[in-house]
Scaffold this motif. Sequence first.
Motif, short mmCIF file in Angstrom:
data_model
loop_
_atom_site.label_atom_id
_atom_site.label_comp_id
_atom_site.label_asym_id
_atom_site.label_seq_id
_atom_site.Cartn_x
_atom_site.Cartn_y
_atom_site.Cartn_z
N ILE A 23 0.84 -1.19 0.00
CA ILE A 23 0.00 0.00 0.00
C ILE A 23 0.88 1.25 0.00
N ASP A 24 0.57 2.15 -0.90
CA ASP A 24 1.25 3.45 -0.98
C ASP A 24 0.61 4.36 0.08
N ASP A 74 6.80 7.87 2.63
CA ASP A 74 7.96 8.71 2.34
C ASP A 74 8.65 9.04 3.66
N ALA A 75 10.01 8.98 3.64
CA ALA A 75 10.74 9.23 4.89
C ALA A 75 10.89 10.71 5.18
N ASP A 127 9.80 3.80 -4.22
CA ASP A 127 11.00 2.97 -4.36
C ASP A 127 10.91 1.73 -3.48
N ILE A 128 10.30 1.87 -2.31
CA ILE A 128 10.10 0.70 -1.45
C ILE A 128 9.15 -0.28 -2.13
N LEU A 129 8.05 0.26 -2.68
CA LEU A 129 7.09 -0.59 -3.37
C LEU A 129 7.73 -1.27 -4.58
N GLY A 130 8.54 -0.52 -5.31
CA GLY A 130 9.20 -1.09 -6.48
C GLY A 130 10.15 -2.21 -6.11
N THR A 260 11.77 7.35 -12.82
CA THR A 260 12.00 5.91 -12.71
C THR A 260 12.03 5.48 -11.25
N ILE A 261 11.20 4.53 -10.91
CA ILE A 261 11.14 4.00 -9.54
C ILE A 261 12.31 3.03 -9.33
N ARG A 262 13.06 3.25 -8.24
CA ARG A 262 14.16 2.35 -7.90
C ARG A 262 13.61 1.00 -7.47
N ARG A 263 14.26 -0.07 -7.88
CA ARG A 263 13.82 -1.41 -7.52
C ARG A 263 14.97 -2.24 -6.94
N ASP A 264 15.98 -1.53 -6.40
CA ASP A 264 17.18 -2.23 -5.92
C ASP A 264 17.61 -1.77 -4.54
N LEU A 265 16.66 -1.31 -3.70
CA LEU A 265 17.02 -0.84 -2.38
C LEU A 265 17.47 -2.01 -1.50
#
Length: 901
Positions: A23-24, A74-75, A127-130, A260-265
């Motif tokens: 959930i966003d 969001d932080a 980015d977390i979701l991604g 672009t959403i990050r997907r590598d956190l």
Amino acid sequence: MRALGGPPETGCVTIEPAKLVLIDGNSIIYRAFFALPDLTNAAGQHTNAVYGFTQMLLKLLSEQQPTHIAVAFDAGKQTFRHALYAEYKGTRQQTPAELSEQFPLVREVLAAFGIPALEFAEFEADDILGTLSRMAEATGMQTLIVSGDKDLLQLVSDRVHVALTRRGITDMERFDPALVKARLGITPQQVVDLKGLMGDPSDNIPGVPGVGEKTAVKLLQSFPSLEAILAHLDHVPGAKLKAKLAEHAEAARLSKQLATIRRDLPIPIHWDDLAYAGYDPVRLMPVFHKLGFRSILERISREIGEVNEQAQDRETVAVSEAAREHVDVPFRRLTTHDALAAWMARRTGPVGILPDWRGSDYQTGKLMGMAVADRDEAVYVPFNGELSVQDLHALWSPALEKVVFDVKALAVLLERHGTSLVHDGSYFDVMLAGYLLNPSDGEVRLPDLLERVLRIRPPVTALGEEVDPADLARTAALLPRLREALAADLAAEALDDLFTRVELPLAFVLAKMEVLGFYVNADRLRELEAEFEQQLQALTEKIYALAGTEFNINSPKQLGEILFDKLGLPAQKKTKTGYSTSADVLEKLAPYHEIVQHILDYRQVGKLLSTYVQGLLKVIRPETGRVHTRFHQALTATGRLSSSEPNLQNIPIRLEEGRKLRRAFEPSYPDWVILSADYSQIELRILAHLSRDEALIDAFRQGMDIHTRTAADVFEVPPEEVTPWMRRQAKAVNFGIIYGISDYGLAQNLNIPRAQAAKFIQDYLAKFPGVAKYMKEIVEVARRQGYVTTLLHRRRYLPDIHSSNYNLRSFAERTAMNTPIQGSAADIIKLAMVEIDRALSETGWRARMLLQVHDELIFECPEAEADALASLVTDKMEHAIALDVPLKVEVHTGKTWYDAK
């Protein structure tokens, strides 16, 4: 514990595939805050965003049954994207304080649910979701991301779907790759390329100046990516566009990078941390008590059944404390003009209003006083001394918000006492709101509504009876709080538009119609009474002659003995007391003996005489010469209006004898006429719209007789060769399909073998594949979400759609097919009534709306206004809503309701 990236352990046996719901958080909370009206709890904290978020969460948990779940936030304001572009999100307005204070409350709710709230410095929730969705995808897990942000569509794949909020908070549309392509014209992977080209003003992403969505989509349909476009500018059409792309190439690349959403956190949690096995209501209850979400507490109890004894004890204590708090609202009587004026002058917020009346119903009851209250004080204004209804004029000011139960009844009461209420946006009717939220509960009662929503049993348990003024006033004090909860529920369920645009204004229209009534010529009714009595006598003599003896025709036992023992007709059914002589049995027996049809006629004429002729004579008001039916707006599960005392919607018109009753209904004045406006085949037109069946749509657009067209298609003959028998069968199927008719039901209607009826339905669905597809899909919708909706979003809940009982489940499936059609027809004519009433008020004509009967509206007007009224009514009814097929209205005028046909 397992690190993210490894497959979730499922043990030796996998019972259900793992499902991750993400959930966003920021997106949904923002959406709820701006979608719902302002709410506060007892401590004064704003809670509307928390309420909407919780509504969405409960619905999601119920429908999706996730095995893993998380909410991302969001932080902070600064992220890695600001290092790339300092002006990123630079145009965003500051978050309202009323919203900011609700984020910690949402986290409390999530903690009570046992759902992790995730945030990481320098990264956004996206980015977390991604990242989580990519890791889940790698394990084969199915993921659903819930948000209001279309940027997340870039994450869509075969295993990652995105549900975007639409209306309200709980109405969502689920996107898979095919739907993304259908809606946007590009693939999910190209969403970032789209952002690179057109930018995003909401995030202050620049893009290429002058390149909008249409141009960007067209480019991406020719080139696979932004990079491919920039690498092949020579192939881009248009010199200006080519120059813009060349000049702003770097801005486009930067924009794509920002979008672009990050997907590598490197997320330092494990799959076990996201595992979810359901919520504990004991943990939820104190949080929701603190927030004041009693309607959600009741909903949770309804979903999970009885909670443990400890939790029930907590709930009882909380309800008792709340009840004491409200019952102890200060109370006083206002008996002088000065006291009333002083009290009214201090009122600024919403006030609850309950009339104190005595009698059998509000149409004729005597108004004794008025209870008025806000959260601070409850007062009672008696009308037996210095004060009267007219002294409350300040109460009806458009500037003062009023919360009432049954605004129609209040309007009728006040109109009879010299005060007219006007729909001006200042009223909120808790009865109508409660009805829309729970349409299958039957008649809405105020005590039940307060107990269900606020968990408070009010001091007053019935209106219209002698009550303690203090109790009535303190009950009125509960209405503003009830309004807050119901308004939030309406918005969350996307019912607020139906409430404000249709149901609430319609209540004022119906009040006018009830006060006005319909003039009935009593002399004509008495003539019919004599005529029907003569017919009954003649039928009685024929029946005795054919039976060879006299007997009590109204006695099922004696009638059964005559038909089956004496005359030897084949018995169809048997009851505990003997042979069945019900109408359906007699209709099947009619071909066997002449006596049967005479018995059917005898029953029909007898009912017309006793129920309608003599019944109408009893309810004509001597002072007006009119009948004043009572419209029930909050009763039927489909949204249809009904009427009673008398019921003018059930006057039988299939037989000429029944139609004759309409001759007694006349206009108010000799030089006036009755005008009837009737929707033509509205339900079939709605079916064509909902099913998008090409053949049905074409027939209505061409203005063809739909039953002839259906017969021609099914029997495969030219329209001119369709026989009356063919058309009759087609008509039975057309209308039967609307109600989910079975082969058995059609066989009964047409008196044909069941196999023949089954083939007819099969042939019909083959010729109208859109209808077959609609019937299948709407049942699946009902199974998936537990309810179906009309075109105006009215809901019909179907708790039996998953029942193991075949009969219950089948009925729910048929209801699922029918409700969007029948309910939409009800919504459309209601909307037309509101628009017509508004137009008549603006014209200043003398024409008046008298009655609504299913798909028909009845008016009276001076003969000189008839043509203009016909044009106005036709226009408003035919354009009440836009469908894929035209709505058609037939208008007739005459000196009586019978003649206006």
